[in-house]
Enzyme design. Structure first.
Site, short mmCIF file in Angstrom:
data_model
loop_
_atom_site.label_atom_id
_atom_site.label_comp_id
_atom_site.label_asym_id
_atom_site.label_seq_id
_atom_site.Cartn_x
_atom_site.Cartn_y
_atom_site.Cartn_z
N SER A 171 -15.29 -46.26 22.36
CA SER A 171 -15.95 -47.02 21.31
C SER A 171 -17.47 -46.79 21.40
O SER A 171 -17.92 -45.64 21.38
CB SER A 171 -15.58 -48.50 21.42
OG SER A 171 -15.89 -49.19 20.25
N ASP A 212 -5.57 -47.29 15.05
CA ASP A 212 -6.97 -47.75 15.04
C ASP A 212 -7.46 -47.83 13.59
O ASP A 212 -7.54 -46.83 12.89
CB ASP A 212 -7.83 -46.77 15.84
CG ASP A 212 -9.22 -47.31 16.15
OD1 ASP A 212 -9.66 -48.27 15.48
OD2 ASP A 212 -9.86 -46.77 17.07
N HIS A 232 -7.46 -50.51 17.82
CA HIS A 232 -8.62 -49.93 18.50
C HIS A 232 -8.62 -50.22 20.00
O HIS A 232 -8.97 -49.36 20.81
CB HIS A 232 -9.89 -50.49 17.85
CG HIS A 232 -11.17 -49.96 18.42
ND1 HIS A 232 -11.54 -48.63 18.31
CD2 HIS A 232 -12.17 -50.57 19.12
CE1 HIS A 232 -12.71 -48.45 18.91
NE2 HIS A 232 -13.11 -49.60 19.41
N ASP A 233 -8.23 -51.41 20.38
CA ASP A 233 -8.27 -51.81 21.80
C ASP A 233 -7.25 -51.09 22.67
O ASP A 233 -7.23 -51.30 23.89
CB ASP A 233 -8.05 -53.33 21.93
CG ASP A 233 -9.36 -54.09 21.86
OD1 ASP A 233 -10.42 -53.44 21.76
OD2 ASP A 233 -9.33 -55.33 21.90
#
Length: 349
Positions: free
Chosen positions: A146, A299, A328-329
């Protein structure tokens, strides 16, 4: 400051690097000096060839073995018995590095809202000063996800042959309008807090709770919420998803602050490898290191195609994709897949 403690079966050391050299920022402003708190695990080998440098995401800290314990630790892929692992708290963050609550040496009072804008390029430049201070001539692997992946890319451009491998997870070469838009809505939430503008550490904390709730919707995927937050009975109010987002907001507000969040989200917005250098393609092609980019199929924030673009434009790029409903995580969760991808990447060398 030097804090050494035994963590599991390896030693963790936390120190503070104080740079007396000024840091010229992209904005034209100058930080006369700055601190970076950094944590190390393991020891340098004789050849100094075992350095793994980790860069944390937006609200992370330097204790990488805690928040990435599926990758770093005893018998994990990055084992301190074999590697010298470094992670520094990014400039602007509130875990020991210079940030908006630090003292401005020009005024002898905290910066607060006068803290200068920092970009991902500035963050990479500050890490470079730490590398020089530590006498590290070569980094075996630079890894970040990220925001951490963005900073890693910026630094990889300038490191040249001093970097062997870069692993970029769920990240981009240039922040998209989509991500900037979500970040702006979060800053709007912080601005709406009636305490925003006041000069104390709790300023904007309720707004930060809302900002985090917005962010969590971008870090997850609808399928993930459906699995984990769906209702087992009929109701009119008090939904699990609502409670979950409120809890996540309150949890972050207890450990972070709105000014650091504002600063680092702005840094994320600024990310553009090509700024002042030409095209994104030409800058990516200039990276000397071998690059592994990892996207996440679910994501919705940093789209997998953006990670794939990086691998296609660097000289030596490989792309892998995490399959997960976590969104995303997933780069912080799917350790088995990450370990498999990393093993394959190193075996190819």
């Amino acid at each position: 400051m030097n804090l050494t403690s035994q963590y599991a079966d390896f030693t963790m050391t936390q120190e503070v690097f104080h740079s007396i050299e000024p840091l010229l920022l992209e904005s034209g402003e100058v930080l006369p000096n700055f601190d970076l708190t950094y944590t190390t695990y393991g020891q340098l080998n004789e050849k100094k060839s075992n350095v793994i440098w980790v860069i944390h995401a937006l609200t992370g800290d330097s204790k990488a073995a805690e928040w990435w314990n599926g990758l770093i630790g005893d018998d994990k892929f990055f084992d301190p018995a074999d590697h010298f692992i470094i992670c520094a708290n990014l400039l602007g963050s509130c875990y020991g590095s210079t940030n908006p609550f630090s003292e401005n040496p020009n005024t002898n009072t905290p910066y607060f809202y006068d803290f200068p804008q920092v970009t991902t390029r500035d963050l990479g430049a500050s890490l470079e000063k730490l590398r020089i201070h530590l006498g590290i001539e070569k980094i075996q692997t630079l890894i970040g996800g990220s925001l951490g992946g963005q900073v890693a890319l910026e630094w990889a451009v300038t490191l040249g042959q001093k970097l062997e491998n870069a692993v970029i997870l769920a990240s981009t070469a240039k922040t998209s309008p989509w991500v900037i838009g979500f970040n702006e809505t979060q800053r709007m939430a912080i601005e709406s807090d009636c305490t925003w503008g006041e000069c104390h550490e709790q300023a904007g904390s309720k707004g930060l709770e809302t900002a985090r709730a917005i962010a969590m919707l971008t870090y997850r995927h609808p399928a993930d919420l459906q699995i984990k937050q769906s209702e087992k009975e009929e109701k009119l109010d008090g939904f699990r998803a609502a409670s979950y987002l409120r809890y996540q907001g309150q949890k972050l507000a207890k450990r972070f602050n709105a000014l650091s969040y504002w600063t680092l989200s702005k840094a994320m917005d600024s990310h553009d490898l090509g700024r002042g250098r030409g095209s994104l393609e030409s800058v990516l092609a200039s990276i000397e290191a071998k690059v592994l980019t990892i996207g996440v199929d679910s994501d919705l924030l940093f789209l997998p195609g953006e990670a794939q673009f990086i691998s296609q434009k660097v000289k030596r790029g490989t792309y892998k994709e995490i399959n997960s409903t976590a969104g995303h995580d997933a780069f912080l969760i799917e350790f088995e897949q990450l370990t498999y991808f990393l093993k394959s990447f190193y075996l190819e060398q």
